[in-house]
Motif scaffolding. Structure first.
Motif, mmCIF file in Angstrom:
data_model
loop_
_atom_site.group_PDB
_atom_site.id
_atom_site.type_symbol
_atom_site.label_atom_id
_atom_site.label_comp_id
_atom_site.label_asym_id
_atom_site.label_seq_id
_atom_site.Cartn_x
_atom_site.Cartn_y
_atom_site.Cartn_z
ATOM 1 N N ASP A 166 13.184 76.868 38.328
ATOM 2 C CA ASP A 166 12.568 78.188 38.461
ATOM 3 C C ASP A 166 11.166 78.020 39.033
ATOM 4 O OD1 ASP A 166 10.880 77.361 36.390
ATOM 5 O OD2 ASP A 166 12.091 78.332 34.846
ATOM 6 N N ASN A 167 10.361 79.086 38.989
ATOM 7 C CA ASN A 167 9.027 79.053 39.591
ATOM 8 C C ASN A 167 8.076 78.099 38.887
ATOM 9 O OD1 ASN A 167 9.787 80.955 41.502
ATOM 10 N ND2 ASN A 167 9.092 82.703 40.264
ATOM 11 N N HIS A 168 8.408 77.708 37.681
ATOM 12 C CA HIS A 168 7.522 76.817 36.916
ATOM 13 C C HIS A 168 7.941 75.347 37.011
ATOM 14 C CE1 HIS A 168 5.632 80.322 35.021
ATOM 15 N NE2 HIS A 168 6.857 80.806 34.851
ATOM 16 N N SER A 169 9.112 75.086 37.526
ATOM 17 C CA SER A 169 9.664 73.726 37.493
ATOM 18 C C SER A 169 8.761 72.708 38.157
ATOM 19 C CB SER A 169 11.051 73.711 38.157
ATOM 20 O OG SER A 169 11.957 74.532 37.478
ATOM 21 N N GLU A 196 16.761 71.656 32.843
ATOM 22 C CA GLU A 196 16.645 73.108 32.899
ATOM 23 C C GLU A 196 17.000 73.611 34.295
ATOM 24 O OE1 GLU A 196 15.887 74.955 30.296
ATOM 25 O OE2 GLU A 196 15.486 73.252 28.955
ATOM 26 N N ASN A 197 17.302 74.880 34.387
ATOM 27 C CA ASN A 197 17.506 75.494 35.698
ATOM 28 C C ASN A 197 16.176 75.537 36.448
ATOM 29 O OD1 ASN A 197 20.253 76.024 35.248
ATOM 30 N ND2 ASN A 197 19.786 77.956 34.207
#
Length: 301
Positions: A157-160, A154-155
């Protein structure tokens, strides 16, 4: 001896295995293809945590001083800065499965997992103390790795980071469970090790080593039974309820009690005889372990 290949970051491990960097701090690698990449013996030291599984054999791997046949279904966990030696010969088999999970300490720094990393003592075990997994256990860990791999696709992001770190923590907790199971299923051999530890300590306390060298260290004790310090402590804790340091202190206190009740030596003389440079350290440890000072113990008995 081959020079050590220093791999400092995740990009370099991806370059080494001809992979693509999808995250700067974590990588999942397909190890079943590594035989195509290693054409000579290599010595590797990484600046990050490494967790590796294979269901096929390389002839030899060496980690620290230990040499080991990497058996079917073995998983090893290696802390940063450790040296791993691998040779280029791989035993071919159908359905070869192998994976590596690598993550930099910066990934977990400042997280609850970062605080807990020191509790995963299996990162400091020798390679000869690898975790041997059942098929069900293997699949559970593969599922964890696949979730991490999926998140890497996935790209960012703030949750990665939270999702990746959470899945790594789940995987490490399963490793802790499976090592606990391995200690139980190897009870017979573990009892042999426990008996050997007791004999080593008994011989040490019956010799002049205590007075001349002081208390044996956990590392000294582990070397006597050909185990790593952490593995020995965890094994003894499972078998006896006392880790290696507690075992050493138990023998010390028992010897101290014998001297206190069997002689008229003063506390300082006993402390020096037991290898303590400062008598107050002996008195403090004795009270911590028995609830009484050495003098109180002598008076009460």
């Amino acid at each position: 001896m081959k020079p050590i290949i220093q791999i400092k970051n995740i990009s370099e491990i991806n370059n080494f295995v001809k992979g693509v960097t999808k995250h700067p701090l974590v990588a999942v690698v397909d190890f079943s293809k590594m035989d195509e990449l290693i054409d000579e013996d290599v010595r590797i030291s990484c600046d990050f945590y490494s967790i590796m599984f294979k269901n096929y054999c390389t002839n030899h791997m060496r980690y620290g001083r230990q040499s080991y046949d990497f058996q079917d279904g073995s998983l090893i966990c290696i802390a940063p800065k450790q040296v791993l030696t691998m040779d280029s010969e791989v035993e071919k088999k159908k359905d070869m499965i192998g994976w590596g999970l690598f993550f930099h300490p910066d990934l977990v720094r400042g997280t609850t997992l970062g605080v807990k990393m020191k509790d995963y003592t299996f990162f400091s075990y020798e390679i000869s103390e690898a975790l041997h997994l059942s098929e069900k256990e293997q699949q559970t860990l593969v599922d964890c790795v696949m979730k991490i791999q999926s998140e890497l696709e996935e790209n960012i992001d703030n949750h990665s980071q939270n999702l990746i770190v959470s899945n790594i923590e789940v995987l490490l907790n399963y490793c802790s469970r499976y090592y606990g199971r391995q200690f139980i299923t190897r009870k017979s051999s573990n009892r042999d090790i426990t008996s050997k530890v007791e004999q080593v300590l008994r011989n040490y306390f019956n010799s002049n080593d205590l007075k001349e060298k002081g208390l044996p260290s956990v590392v000294d004790l582990a070397e006597k039974v050909n185990l790593s310090a952490n593995y020995l402590s965890d094994l003894l804790k499972k078998e006896t309820g006392m880790n290696a340091k507690d075992q050493i202190h138990h023998f010390l206190i028992e010897e101290a009690k014998n001297i206190l009740l069997g002689s008229n030596k003063n506390i300082s003389e006993i402390a020096y005889e037991l290898g303590f440079e400062y008598p107050q350290y002996f008195s403090k440890l004795f009270k911590q372990k028995t609830g009484n000072t050495p003098q109180e113990f002598r008076s009460l008995n």
